[in-house]
Design an enzyme around this catalytic site. Structure first.
Site, mmCIF file in Angstrom:
data_model
loop_
_atom_site.group_PDB
_atom_site.id
_atom_site.type_symbol
_atom_site.label_atom_id
_atom_site.label_comp_id
_atom_site.label_asym_id
_atom_site.label_seq_id
_atom_site.Cartn_x
_atom_site.Cartn_y
_atom_site.Cartn_z
ATOM 1 N N GLU A 1 18.009 21.350 9.869
ATOM 2 C CA GLU A 1 17.657 20.830 8.543
ATOM 3 C C GLU A 1 18.695 21.311 7.529
ATOM 4 O O GLU A 1 19.309 22.362 7.716
ATOM 5 C CB GLU A 1 16.283 21.360 8.095
ATOM 6 C CG GLU A 1 15.165 21.124 9.070
ATOM 7 C CD GLU A 1 13.929 21.935 8.708
ATOM 8 O OE1 GLU A 1 13.911 22.559 7.629
ATOM 9 O OE2 GLU A 1 12.984 21.969 9.527
ATOM 10 N N SER B 1 12.329 35.822 4.152
ATOM 11 C CA SER B 1 13.655 35.221 4.016
ATOM 12 C C SER B 1 14.252 35.020 5.401
ATOM 13 O O SER B 1 13.793 35.598 6.394
ATOM 14 C CB SER B 1 14.564 36.124 3.182
ATOM 15 O OG SER B 1 14.643 37.414 3.760
ATOM 16 N N GLU C 1 11.367 23.301 -1.347
ATOM 17 C CA GLU C 1 12.323 23.756 -2.351
ATOM 18 C C GLU C 1 12.225 22.869 -3.588
ATOM 19 O O GLU C 1 12.232 21.638 -3.472
ATOM 20 C CB GLU C 1 13.736 23.678 -1.769
ATOM 21 C CG GLU C 1 14.699 24.667 -2.326
ATOM 22 C CD GLU C 1 14.533 26.071 -1.720
ATOM 23 O OE1 GLU C 1 15.266 26.962 -2.158
ATOM 24 O OE2 GLU C 1 13.668 26.270 -0.843
ATOM 25 N N LYS D 1 19.809 23.141 4.217
ATOM 26 C CA LYS D 1 19.292 24.264 3.414
ATOM 27 C C LYS D 1 19.526 23.905 1.947
ATOM 28 O O LYS D 1 20.634 24.051 1.426
ATOM 29 C CB LYS D 1 20.006 25.558 3.776
ATOM 30 C CG LYS D 1 19.435 26.791 3.084
ATOM 31 C CD LYS D 1 20.149 28.054 3.578
ATOM 32 C CE LYS D 1 19.539 29.289 2.935
ATOM 33 N NZ LYS D 1 19.769 29.337 1.478
ATOM 34 N N ARG E 1 8.628 -0.549 -17.532
ATOM 35 C CA ARG E 1 7.782 -0.966 -18.653
ATOM 36 C C ARG E 1 6.341 -1.186 -18.202
ATOM 37 O O ARG E 1 5.390 -0.764 -18.882
ATOM 38 C CB ARG E 1 8.351 -2.252 -19.262
ATOM 39 C CG ARG E 1 7.650 -2.696 -20.529
ATOM 40 C CD ARG E 1 8.398 -3.837 -21.163
ATOM 41 N NE ARG E 1 7.769 -4.273 -22.403
ATOM 42 C CZ ARG E 1 8.253 -5.218 -23.202
ATOM 43 N NH1 ARG E 1 9.389 -5.815 -22.900
ATOM 44 N NH2 ARG E 1 7.621 -5.554 -24.303
ATOM 45 N N CYS F 1 42.461 20.595 -36.709
ATOM 46 C CA CYS F 1 42.782 20.679 -38.145
ATOM 47 C C CYS F 1 44.111 21.357 -38.429
ATOM 48 O O CYS F 1 44.538 21.420 -39.592
ATOM 49 C CB CYS F 1 41.661 21.382 -38.907
ATOM 50 S SG CYS F 1 41.497 23.145 -38.499
ATOM 51 N N ASP G 1 4.753 2.212 -17.513
ATOM 52 C CA ASP G 1 4.384 2.876 -18.772
ATOM 53 C C ASP G 1 3.130 2.264 -19.381
ATOM 54 O O ASP G 1 2.290 2.967 -19.948
ATOM 55 C CB ASP G 1 5.543 2.793 -19.767
ATOM 56 C CG ASP G 1 6.738 3.645 -19.337
ATOM 57 O OD1 ASP G 1 6.541 4.539 -18.495
ATOM 58 O OD2 ASP G 1 7.854 3.396 -19.832
ATOM 59 N N LYS H 1 25.346 29.398 6.518
ATOM 60 C CA LYS H 1 25.813 29.137 5.166
ATOM 61 C C LYS H 1 27.187 28.474 5.194
ATOM 62 O O LYS H 1 28.101 28.930 5.895
ATOM 63 C CB LYS H 1 25.888 30.448 4.363
ATOM 64 C CG LYS H 1 24.557 31.173 4.220
ATOM 65 C CD LYS H 1 23.569 30.406 3.368
ATOM 66 C CE LYS H 1 23.904 30.470 1.905
ATOM 67 N NZ LYS H 1 23.599 31.757 1.274
ATOM 68 N N ASP I 1 19.547 24.123 -1.994
ATOM 69 C CA ASP I 1 19.810 25.269 -2.861
ATOM 70 C C ASP I 1 18.978 25.150 -4.130
ATOM 71 O O ASP I 1 19.446 24.716 -5.174
ATOM 72 C CB ASP I 1 21.306 25.318 -3.188
ATOM 73 C CG ASP I 1 21.717 26.659 -3.748
ATOM 74 O OD1 ASP I 1 20.944 27.621 -3.578
ATOM 75 O OD2 ASP I 1 22.800 26.754 -4.343
ATOM 76 N N TYR J 1 9.583 21.314 3.688
ATOM 77 C CA TYR J 1 10.208 21.532 5.002
ATOM 78 C C TYR J 1 9.393 22.363 5.995
ATOM 79 O O TYR J 1 9.873 22.642 7.077
ATOM 80 C CB TYR J 1 11.587 22.171 4.829
ATOM 81 C CG TYR J 1 11.612 23.423 3.972
ATOM 82 C CD1 TYR J 1 10.931 24.586 4.345
ATOM 83 C CD2 TYR J 1 12.347 23.455 2.796
ATOM 84 C CE1 TYR J 1 10.968 25.722 3.574
ATOM 85 C CE2 TYR J 1 12.401 24.602 2.011
ATOM 86 C CZ TYR J 1 11.710 25.730 2.411
ATOM 87 O OH TYR J 1 11.743 26.862 1.635
ATOM 88 N N CYS K 1 45.007 25.085 -34.369
ATOM 89 C CA CYS K 1 43.813 24.314 -34.014
ATOM 90 C C CYS K 1 44.197 22.869 -33.710
ATOM 91 O O CYS K 1 44.889 22.231 -34.517
ATOM 92 C CB CYS K 1 42.807 24.362 -35.168
ATOM 93 S SG CYS K 1 41.354 23.320 -34.875
ATOM 94 N N CYS L 1 39.382 29.087 -34.349
ATOM 95 C CA CYS L 1 39.894 28.423 -35.545
ATOM 96 C C CYS L 1 39.072 28.961 -36.717
ATOM 97 O O CYS L 1 37.856 28.758 -36.756
ATOM 98 C CB CYS L 1 39.732 26.904 -35.450
ATOM 99 S SG CYS L 1 40.061 26.063 -37.019
ATOM 100 N N CYS M 1 37.118 22.160 -40.526
ATOM 101 C CA CYS M 1 37.460 21.689 -39.184
ATOM 102 C C CYS M 1 36.353 20.767 -38.693
ATOM 103 O O CYS M 1 35.208 21.206 -38.491
ATOM 104 C CB CYS M 1 37.622 22.892 -38.254
ATOM 105 S SG CYS M 1 38.229 22.475 -36.606
ATOM 106 N N ARG N 1 7.889 31.949 -4.529
ATOM 107 C CA ARG N 1 8.073 32.914 -3.448
ATOM 108 C C ARG N 1 7.782 34.334 -3.922
ATOM 109 O O ARG N 1 7.176 35.120 -3.214
ATOM 110 C CB ARG N 1 9.508 32.837 -2.914
ATOM 111 C CG ARG N 1 9.753 33.797 -1.752
ATOM 112 C CD ARG N 1 11.192 33.734 -1.254
ATOM 113 N NE ARG N 1 11.355 34.645 -0.144
ATOM 114 C CZ ARG N 1 11.592 35.960 -0.264
ATOM 115 N NH1 ARG N 1 11.699 36.482 -1.477
ATOM 116 N NH2 ARG N 1 11.725 36.721 0.796
#
Length: 667
Positions: A111, A81, A171, A113, A33, A408, A36, A310, A115, A223, A405, A423, A429, A134
């Protein structure tokens, strides 16, 4: 006046510090608060005194809704890469190659990696100058305005000692919690889910509305430091120093002095990465010394001084307790496996989608089976197999798809050529009824703020809203009397409903929720038929005659208008004042000057944005596509256009026109 300037600069400094405490150190010292309040004060001062504006002010992190095409920028240092390995033996081979290549002592930095999507940040005089993706490694898109909304990336550096100009790479990530919320929202809208946080982060970063980017709470880990006057020859030390400048540097870095320490690092994080707040898919090993990195050099595609290991796709074994079924707004029935809770990729998994009956049958599932659940880089867990060796005599019944269903009781149908069951009771429904209302009020449709799934459910149970037309009959005092709402919420809802009367026809058409009619199709139908009356009267041949409208969409549109309840709904919406035709102003600008023309847009422009040019193409009867082919009529070429498109257009003999040429054609 100097007092005002000092006040603004003091607020900026304070807010930058609190951003750093909250988003980098995860140790806030003031309440949300109070933060803000300070931000609102700074925004007001900057509005009153625009002469003191600063593109790197903390107020710029909220983004704006101006659509901008991205300019391509060439990287000062190519973004190559890394070579990937998947076994410890390959890690050992990398270690041996480094040892023989250097013939001297060396250290390796391990380190995680992360994703996400790669980013290059350039700072000059301690301020963020540019953020570039990139791309193809040689050049990428300038996404500076979007990156400014990421609060863990400093706009103004802290401390001293940083080079006058340098680059830092890292990243951009979407945390698991944010990603799950985003996919839950998309699932409610029955939109295609993001497969993983990497795709979600990449897609978000390339949005042309930075206000939406800001709302998605992206994060970033940095990194690698590049430049002429770096503080140290050691990569690890450089990053620790960069941490003091305000950058978010991972704590999961370790200096390894031997192959055994590298293996131990892999073993540790192969287990403990599951508890991280963001996705990882491996480990990166780098030679620590920048001098040694330079001596080892590069192959054509990757550095010889670094490699990526990996992780195997993460899998867990757990028990299948039951299968439940969910009904979406279009009637699609999705089977969901309910599992014993299991930890997988940073989250506890209790449920996994089984998609459809074909998947269930191929797995030969029985209640009580021990099943393999896999997520890997995927957030949506999936059952990949059954441990048949664990199947005992007390195994439960075979899983078979339901016939009726679950909501219903209506018998389900499966249309020829489709894998899903539906359905067909779309008007009776409850999940379909509420789902259509939620779709109608969504941001990209009618954008009615203040209403969410819980409020819609409450209105539905009380009988206040049973169709979208009922929204326009809501009573403010009746809403205010409901629990957890009150006068302010009631007023906001009524005002948002009133604002929706200004939403243009193509979005209204999308909001109606006609099966197979998404945003793009709705726009094509609106531009072709102009009004709801004309669309309702259109034959199958009329509909199929519209560009990119096939028989399946055409049949769905005809089926919608043949339903009397739908026609009555549209009549009520028209009486409420909802826009059911393209406005006269827009109609007056429609021509056939580009009739039959297929146009590809590439680059950045001076007079109009790319989105505006796309709209002009449609307005004048043309078709906009994203790739150059033999069917392309014109390539509308701006500044910094993609060289591949230009070369292909020249090879195919496609006419290349400037924006001045284009504007001349449509005048």
């Amino acid at each position: 006046m100097n007092e005002i300037k000092e006040k603004i600069e003091h607020l900026r400094q304070e807010l930058n510090e609190h951003n750093y405490n909250y988003y980098v150190l995860n140790a806030p010292v003031i309440s949300d608060r109070e933060f803000d309040r300070m931000m609102e004060e700074l925004q007001q001062l900057e509005k009153e005194y625009p002469q003191y504006s600063d593109p790197n002010s903390p107020t710029q992190r909220v983004g704006n809704d101006i659509n901008k095409a991205f300019t391509q920028v060439k990287h000062k240092y190519p973004m190559l890469s890394l070579g990937n390995t998947y076994t410890i033996d390959e890690v050992a081979s990398f270690y041996d190659r480094v040892r023989s290549g250097l013939n001297e002592d060396f250290r390796i930095v391990g380190e995680l990696k992360y994703d996400g999507t790669s980013i290059s940040l350039t700072y000059r005089h301690g301020k963020l100058l540019r953020a570039v993706t990139r791309g193809d490694g040689v050049q990428g898109d300038d996404v500076t305005e979007n990156v400014k909304t990421i609060r863990s990336i400093p706009l103004q550096l802290r401390g001293t000692g940083y080079p006058d100009e340098f680059e830092i790479r890292g990243e951009i990530l979407m945390p698991w919690t944010v990603f799950e919320q985003l996919n839950a929202e998309r699932e409610r809208e029955e939109e295609t889910l993001f497969a993983n946080p990497r795709n979600a982060a990449s897609g978000t970063l390339k949005l042309q509305n930075s206000a939406i980017v800001a709302s998605r709470n992206l994060d970033a880990y940095l990194y690698y430091l590049l430049g002429e006057d770096l503080p140290s020859d050691d990569h690890y030390e450089n990053l620790q120093i960069a941490r003091s400048w305000g950058f978010k540097i991972s704590d999961a870095m370790q200096v390894c002095h031997s192959l055994e320490e590298m293996k131990a690092f892999i073993d540790y994080w192969d287990v403990n990465r599951k508890n991280l707040p963001v996705a990882t898919d491996g480990i990166v090993f780098k030679v620590a010394s920048l001098r040694q990195q330079k001596n080892l050099g590069y192959t054509a595609k990757s550095p010889r001084w670094a490699m990526a290991y990996k992780f195997q796709a993460e899998q867990a074994l757990t028990r299948l307790n039951s299968v439940s079924y969910q009904v979406g707004r279009t009637g699609t029935v999705t089977p969901v496996a309910n599992l014993d809770p299991v930890q997988l990729s940073g989250t506890v998994v209790k449920r996994a989608s089984l998609h459809n009956d074909d998947i269930i049958q191929s797995l030969d599932l029985h209640i009580g089976d021990m099943v393999f659940v896999e997520k890997g880089g995927e957030i949506i867990p999936k059952i990949t197999g059954v441990d048949f060796d664990a199947r005992g005599l007390l195994i439960g019944e075979k899983v078979t798809f339901i016939k009726q269903c679950p909501e219903c009781g209506t018998p389900l149908v499966r249309y020829e050529g489709e894998a899903a069951h539906y359905c067909p009771n779309e008007m009776g429904c409850p999940p379909q009824i509420k789902g259509r209302i939620e779709h109608y009020i969504s941001r990209r449709a009618m954008d009615i703020d203040g209403l969410g799934p819980e409020t819609i459910d409450l209105f539905y149970r009380l009988g206040m809203v049973r169709t979208v037309a009922d929204l326009y009959s809501l009573n403010e005092s009746e809403i205010a009397s409901l629990e957890r709402l009150g006068e302010k919420s009631a007023r906001n809802i009524i005002e948002a409903v009133d604002r929706s009367l200004q939403v243009p026809f193509e979005r209204v058409l999308f909001a109606l929720g006609i099966r197979f009619v998404g945003e793009t199709v709705a726009k094509k139908l609106a531009n072709s038929f102009v009004s709801i009356e004309a669309l309702e009267s259109a034959t199958l041949d009329d509909l199929v005659g519209v560009d990119e409208i096939g028989p399946r969409i055409a049949q769905s549109v005809r089926a919608y208008f043949e339903n009397e309840q739908n026609r009555n709904l549209i009549k009520r919406l028209e009486e409420a004042g909802v826009q059911m035709r393209i406005s006269e102003d827009r109609l007056s600008g429609f021509t056939d000057k580009l009739d039959g023309a297929t146009i590809v847009i590439s680059g950045t422009f001076t007079h109009h944005s790319r989105d505006e040019y796309k709209q002009m193409i449609e307005q004048h009867g043309g078709k906009n596509t994203g790739s150059v082919s033999a069917k392309t009529t014109y390539l509308l070429a701006g500044e910094n256009m993609g060289p591949a498109k230009l070369e292909k257009a020249r090879k195919l003999g496609i006419k290349i026109i400037s924006e001045e040429d284009f504007l001349q054609i449509i005048q």
